[in-house]
Design a protein around this motif. Sequence first.
Motif, PDB file in Angstrom:
ATOM      1  N   MET A   1       0.667  -1.620  -0.178  1.00 43.16           N
ATOM      2  CA  MET A   1      -0.355   0.016  -0.120  1.00 43.16           C
ATOM      3  C   MET A   1       0.725   1.008   0.193  1.00 43.16           C
ATOM      4  O   MET A   1       1.507   1.362   0.443  1.00 43.16           O
ATOM      5  N   ARG A   2       0.651   2.232  -0.939  1.00 45.00           N
ATOM      6  CA  ARG A   2       1.170   4.067  -0.888  1.00 45.00           C
ATOM      7  C   ARG A   2      -0.084   4.646  -0.707  1.00 45.00           C
ATOM      8  O   ARG A   2      -0.617   4.914  -1.374  1.00 45.00           O
ATOM      9  N   VAL A   3       0.869   5.150  -0.665  1.00 46.27           N
ATOM     10  CA  VAL A   3       0.170   7.217   0.390  1.00 46.27           C
ATOM     11  C   VAL A   3       0.734   8.282  -0.442  1.00 46.27           C
ATOM     12  O   VAL A   3       2.454   8.199   0.193  1.00 46.27           O
ATOM     13  N   GLU A   4       0.017   8.999  -1.475  1.00 44.90           N
ATOM     14  CA  GLU A   4       1.055  10.292  -0.946  1.00 44.90           C
ATOM     15  C   GLU A   4      -0.257  11.329  -0.814  1.00 44.90           C
ATOM     16  O   GLU A   4      -1.467  11.336  -0.679  1.00 44.90           O
ATOM     17  N   LEU A   5       0.882  12.293  -0.291  1.00 43.34           N
ATOM     18  CA  LEU A   5      -0.286  13.962   0.087  1.00 43.34           C
ATOM     19  C   LEU A   5       0.218  14.880  -0.403  1.00 43.34           C
ATOM     20  O   LEU A   5       1.440  14.516  -0.902  1.00 43.34           O
ATOM     21  N   SER A   6      -0.667  15.714  -1.404  1.00 43.86           N
ATOM     22  CA  SER A   6      -0.167  17.145  -2.046  1.00 43.86           C
ATOM     23  C   SER A   6      -0.859  18.054  -2.271  1.00 43.86           C
ATOM     24  O   SER A   6      -2.394  17.981  -1.707  1.00 43.86           O
ATOM     25  N   PRO A   7      -0.327  18.821  -1.655  1.00 48.47           N
ATOM     26  CA  PRO A   7       1.235  19.218  -2.159  1.00 48.47           C
ATOM     27  C   PRO A   7       1.661  19.216  -0.724  1.00 48.47           C
ATOM     28  O   PRO A   7       0.940  18.981   0.273  1.00 48.47           O
ATOM     29  N   SER A  29      -9.734  -5.128  -2.280  1.00 52.08           N
ATOM     30  CA  SER A  29     -10.448  -5.673  -1.406  1.00 52.08           C
ATOM     31  C   SER A  29      -9.427  -5.732  -0.284  1.00 52.08           C
ATOM     32  O   SER A  29     -11.335  -6.238   0.415  1.00 52.08           O
ATOM     33  N   LEU A  30      -9.228  -4.484   0.400  1.00 49.73           N
ATOM     34  CA  LEU A  30      -9.308  -4.560   1.732  1.00 49.73           C
ATOM     35  C   LEU A  30     -10.028  -2.681   1.651  1.00 49.73           C
ATOM     36  O   LEU A  30      -9.851  -2.273   1.494  1.00 49.73           O
ATOM     37  N   GLU A  31     -10.543  -2.988   3.151  1.00 52.01           N
ATOM     38  CA  GLU A  31     -11.219  -1.384   3.802  1.00 52.01           C
ATOM     39  C   GLU A  31     -10.294  -1.049   3.587  1.00 52.01           C
ATOM     40  O   GLU A  31      -9.056  -0.913   4.572  1.00 52.01           O
ATOM     41  N   VAL A  32     -10.222   0.450   3.405  1.00 46.75           N
ATOM     42  CA  VAL A  32      -9.222   1.671   4.451  1.00 46.75           C
ATOM     43  C   VAL A  32      -9.620   2.703   4.799  1.00 46.75           C
ATOM     44  O   VAL A  32     -11.099   3.206   4.427  1.00 46.75           O
ATOM     45  N   ALA A  33      -8.948   1.908   6.304  1.00 48.69           N
ATOM     46  CA  ALA A  33      -9.680   3.763   7.217  1.00 48.69           C
ATOM     47  C   ALA A  33      -8.430   4.929   7.230  1.00 48.69           C
ATOM     48  O   ALA A  33      -7.577   4.571   7.701  1.00 48.69           O
ATOM     49  N   PHE A  34      -9.105   6.468   6.976  1.00 53.04           N
ATOM     50  CA  PHE A  34      -7.965   7.737   6.849  1.00 53.04           C
ATOM     51  C   PHE A  34      -8.322   8.250   8.297  1.00 53.04           C
ATOM     52  O   PHE A  34      -9.128   8.444   9.078  1.00 53.04           O
ATOM     53  N   GLN A  35      -7.080   8.999   8.615  1.00 51.63           N
ATOM     54  CA  GLN A  35      -7.411   9.676   9.430  1.00 51.63           C
ATOM     55  C   GLN A  35      -6.152  11.144   9.887  1.00 51.63           C
ATOM     56  O   GLN A  35      -4.809  10.665   8.842  1.00 51.63           O
ATOM     57  N   ILE A  55     -12.827  16.067   3.110  1.00 53.84           N
ATOM     58  CA  ILE A  55     -13.779  15.196   2.435  1.00 53.84           C
ATOM     59  C   ILE A  55     -13.574  13.926   1.834  1.00 53.84           C
ATOM     60  O   ILE A  55     -12.293  13.908   1.521  1.00 53.84           O
ATOM     61  N   GLN A  56     -14.302  13.497   1.529  1.00 54.92           N
ATOM     62  CA  GLN A  56     -14.158  11.748   1.081  1.00 54.92           C
ATOM     63  C   GLN A  56     -14.191  11.769  -0.263  1.00 54.92           C
ATOM     64  O   GLN A  56     -15.591  11.963  -0.692  1.00 54.92           O
ATOM     65  N   ARG A  57     -13.406  11.872  -1.020  1.00 51.58           N
ATOM     66  CA  ARG A  57     -13.911  12.114  -3.174  1.00 51.58           C
ATOM     67  C   ARG A  57     -14.125  10.528  -3.425  1.00 51.58           C
ATOM     68  O   ARG A  57     -15.055  10.542  -3.570  1.00 51.58           O
ATOM     69  N   GLN A  58     -13.250   9.621  -3.258  1.00 52.77           N
ATOM     70  CA  GLN A  58     -13.740   7.750  -3.453  1.00 52.77           C
ATOM     71  C   GLN A  58     -13.100   7.375  -2.857  1.00 52.77           C
ATOM     72  O   GLN A  58     -12.855   7.790  -1.402  1.00 52.77           O
ATOM     73  N   SER A  59     -13.468   6.189  -2.749  1.00 52.68           N
ATOM     74  CA  SER A  59     -12.583   4.981  -1.360  1.00 52.68           C
ATOM     75  C   SER A  59     -10.948   5.462  -0.913  1.00 52.68           C
ATOM     76  O   SER A  59     -11.019   5.332  -0.281  1.00 52.68           O
ATOM     77  N   SER A  60     -10.948   5.441  -2.194  1.00 52.25           N
ATOM     78  CA  SER A  60      -8.979   5.776  -2.031  1.00 52.25           C
ATOM     79  C   SER A  60      -8.926   7.177  -2.437  1.00 52.25           C
ATOM     80  O   SER A  60      -7.343   7.160  -1.970  1.00 52.25           O
ATOM     81  N   THR A  61      -9.055   8.182  -1.486  1.00 53.77           N
ATOM     82  CA  THR A  61      -8.685   9.888  -1.655  1.00 53.77           C
ATOM     83  C   THR A  61      -9.507  10.117  -0.541  1.00 53.77           C
ATOM     84  O   THR A  61     -10.660  10.543  -0.349  1.00 53.77           O
ATOM     85  N   CYS A  79      -1.079  12.030   6.724  1.00 58.56           N
ATOM     86  CA  CYS A  79      -2.287  11.855   6.211  1.00 58.56           C
ATOM     87  C   CYS A  79      -2.107  10.003   6.896  1.00 58.56           C
ATOM     88  O   CYS A  79      -1.260   9.708   6.616  1.00 58.56           O
ATOM     89  N   ARG A  80      -2.654   9.574   7.148  1.00 56.51           N
ATOM     90  CA  ARG A  80      -2.656   7.938   8.033  1.00 56.51           C
ATOM     91  C   ARG A  80      -3.280   7.428   7.006  1.00 56.51           C
ATOM     92  O   ARG A  80      -5.094   7.454   7.612  1.00 56.51           O
ATOM     93  N   ALA A  81      -3.344   6.463   6.416  1.00 60.27           N
ATOM     94  CA  ALA A  81      -3.960   5.416   5.918  1.00 60.27           C
ATOM     95  C   ALA A  81      -4.258   3.954   6.707  1.00 60.27           C
ATOM     96  O   ALA A  81      -2.309   3.587   6.844  1.00 60.27           O
ATOM     97  N   GLN A  82      -5.077   3.035   7.210  1.00 60.52           N
ATOM     98  CA  GLN A  82      -4.773   1.824   7.601  1.00 60.52           C
ATOM     99  C   GLN A  82      -5.614   0.360   6.319  1.00 60.52           C
ATOM    100  O   GLN A  82      -6.983   1.514   6.729  1.00 60.52           O
ATOM    101  N   THR A  83      -5.261  -0.773   6.509  1.00 61.30           N
ATOM    102  CA  THR A  83      -5.663  -1.310   6.213  1.00 61.30           C
ATOM    103  C   THR A  83      -5.996  -3.027   7.289  1.00 61.30           C
ATOM    104  O   THR A  83      -4.855  -2.308   8.442  1.00 61.30           O
TER     105      THR A  83
END
Length: 199
Positions: A1-7, A29-35, A55-61, A79-83
């Motif tokens: 899993m990779r996460v990008e924060l911009s800018p 197939s995995l649920e992601v929780a963001f913080q 603001i949740q745009r899609q399940s991955s953003t 931004c912390r993403a957890q599965t």
Amino acid sequence: MRVELSPSKVEVTVGESVVLSCKVSHDPSLEVAFQWLLNQQPLNFQQEGGHFEYIQRQSSTVDLMIRSILLQHAGKYSCRAQTSADTVFAEAEVLVRGPPGPPGVVIVEEITDTTATLSWSGGVDNHSPISSYSLQARSPFSLGWQTLRTDPEPVTGDMESAMAVDLNPWVDYEFRVVASNAIGTGDPSAPSRGVRTKE
């Protein structure tokens, strides 16, 4: 899993708004929780007076919207993403430009019947250089603080001493100094001790 924060680094001026966008690439197939965190502390969206919106745009953003930003909102955002499989972080730095902080203690170096030579130390410039200072005084005869004429005029941002002129003889004065930059005028210094001009 990779996460990008911009800018990843952004400069904004007090009162502006900014959006940080956090995008994760992961096994669908995995649920992601963001913080979201600011300087390692989880952001509390309820408490922050409506400055922060999630603001949740899609399940991955997910986006973090910061509205009418304040100086205290500067810092490192994560931004912390957890599965169930792992946890990843991305960081961004937000710099906030604003009016200068208050100058340091004002000292009355010398006093005559109509002038006072004052010195002070510069306060923080809040990421925009200090362009000028104004000297102010109050006396028992003034309605609050009045801006003074100075020598030199203007008092530029690189100076930490100037003379207030056209004072009245034999009057008790307190002095203070205010700094300005391109964004605005900051809070005043603490008042000097009271002094009396000569007869």
